[in-house]
Design an enzyme around this catalytic site. Sequence first.
Site, PDB file in Angstrom:
ATOM      1  N   ASP A 147      10.907   5.568 -18.785  1.00  0.00           N
ATOM      2  CA  ASP A 147      11.368   4.619 -19.808  1.00  0.00           C
ATOM      3  C   ASP A 147      12.723   4.003 -19.455  1.00  0.00           C
ATOM      4  OD1 ASP A 147       9.160   4.967 -21.540  1.00  0.00           O
ATOM      5  OD2 ASP A 147       9.985   6.874 -22.214  1.00  0.00           O
TER       6      ASP A 147
ATOM      7  N   ILE B 198       5.113  -2.014 -18.959  1.00  0.00           N
ATOM      8  CA  ILE B 198       4.060  -2.618 -18.140  1.00  0.00           C
ATOM      9  C   ILE B 198       2.808  -2.878 -18.960  1.00  0.00           C
ATOM     10  CG2 ILE B 198       2.566  -2.264 -16.132  1.00  0.00           C
ATOM     11  CD1 ILE B 198       4.870  -0.671 -14.867  1.00  0.00           C
TER      12      ILE B 198
ATOM     13  N   PHE C 260      -2.570   4.671 -21.860  1.00  0.00           N
ATOM     14  CA  PHE C 260      -2.550   6.120 -22.074  1.00  0.00           C
ATOM     15  C   PHE C 260      -1.230   6.475 -22.738  1.00  0.00           C
ATOM     16  CE2 PHE C 260      -6.271   6.322 -19.654  1.00  0.00           C
ATOM     17  CZ  PHE C 260      -6.752   7.621 -19.618  1.00  0.00           C
TER      18      PHE C 260
ATOM     19  N   ASN D 275       9.191  12.314 -13.760  1.00  0.00           N
ATOM     20  CA  ASN D 275       8.515  13.173 -14.739  1.00  0.00           C
ATOM     21  C   ASN D 275       7.458  14.009 -14.030  1.00  0.00           C
ATOM     22  OD1 ASN D 275       5.901  11.621 -14.773  1.00  0.00           O
ATOM     23  ND2 ASN D 275       7.296  10.017 -15.489  1.00  0.00           N
TER      24      ASN D 275
END
Length: 426
Positions: free
Chosen positions: A298, A328, A345, A230
């Site tokens: 993911d 996690i 986050f 990403n």
Amino acid sequence: MSTPVPDQKPTKRLDGCHLVLGVTGGIAAYKACELVRRLQDLGASVQVVMTEGAKHFVTETTFQALSGRPVISDQWTDSVQNGMPHIDLARESDGIVVAPASADFLAKLCHGQTDELLLSLCLARDVPLWVAPAMNRQMWENPVTQDNIRLLGERGIRLIGPDQGEQACGEVGLGRMVEAEHIAQTLAQEVTSPPTDRVPPVRGRLHGRHVLITAGPTEEPIDPIRVITNRSSGQMGYALARAAQQAGARVTLVSGPVSLRTPVGVARVAVRTAQDMQKAVEEALPADVFIGVAAVADWRVAHPSTEKLKKQSAQGLSDLTWVENPDILAGVASHTHRPALVVGFAAETGTEQDLAQTLPTKLARKQADLLIGNLAVENMHQTHGQFLVQYPDGRQVKLAKDDKNSQALRMVHLLADLLPFQETPS
């Protein structure tokens, strides 16, 4: 020369101000405990500096518990990285107030002596200095003390008090330290307000804590050449690692592949995949705080090819089997060695309203203590960002757009406020 008692009009606030409170030896030192609270109630942050004499009357632990910061009293302390606490503490502050100020301290201050850290930083300051004398009436009335007070006033040092009344020795007269409320109101009227967007220093707010942070993206291999990843740059995670280290924490940074330098004093563990990151995080526990900033993929390919997948081959990208990666953040929240504070986050798309509606459910699902959301399109690969902080009780706090280093400092203050008190080892 006594500072007049502030009138009863509404007290100005000290929002954003950072003050050094010097405490010297004397029975009035107990009043300084209330003064810390009064200053905080007005919005100030407070760093307490004690003389050796002050420690005979009030413990450092008391002031640490009240101020949220370890007390500094040693000129040779290693808690200040450059070894110059008298410089750094003065430069960080908007003002210094010494309450109580003993006759001994005032005499030494008058003549530039620096055998205590508090005296050194008063001499090295470029900010206003207030003193609130406290002593027996005869000590106060002594011509030597009066000469010292006159000379200090001529040098621009501001006097608050003393007060008239019964003293610890049983006598009645001038020399009592004025009440904490009086001092707080005086400072509120006289301290110059800092810029509204300035963040108070984080020094000592996480002293003695172990903070574990994940940052950056993960890369999940498809074949020896291709990966799925990403756009995370790692900037926010690295800014938080730097801020936590500045706040006195021992910081472990588990980082995916980024092109950022490791902050000074931070232990970095380099990983690539989500499974690597999960393993490194579990090995780094226990910790006092976990902050999951990393943008973890993911999904991953169940069986990455050992050779490059060619366009002409029978197996194409559409034939890959995908499996879900470990969560996690949720794993740490349910771990046997769960940190006292687990923070996640959440990078989302959509509108600010969408983000606000998504965060409460996500926080509950992750079983974290705090969730910090942002709109990915606006924040990724940007030096500035705005964030929405979600609390378990439903509160949401918006951090308006600012550079990520400043945002990290704000977040450290938020986290420190949520941690249970921990006495700093002597």
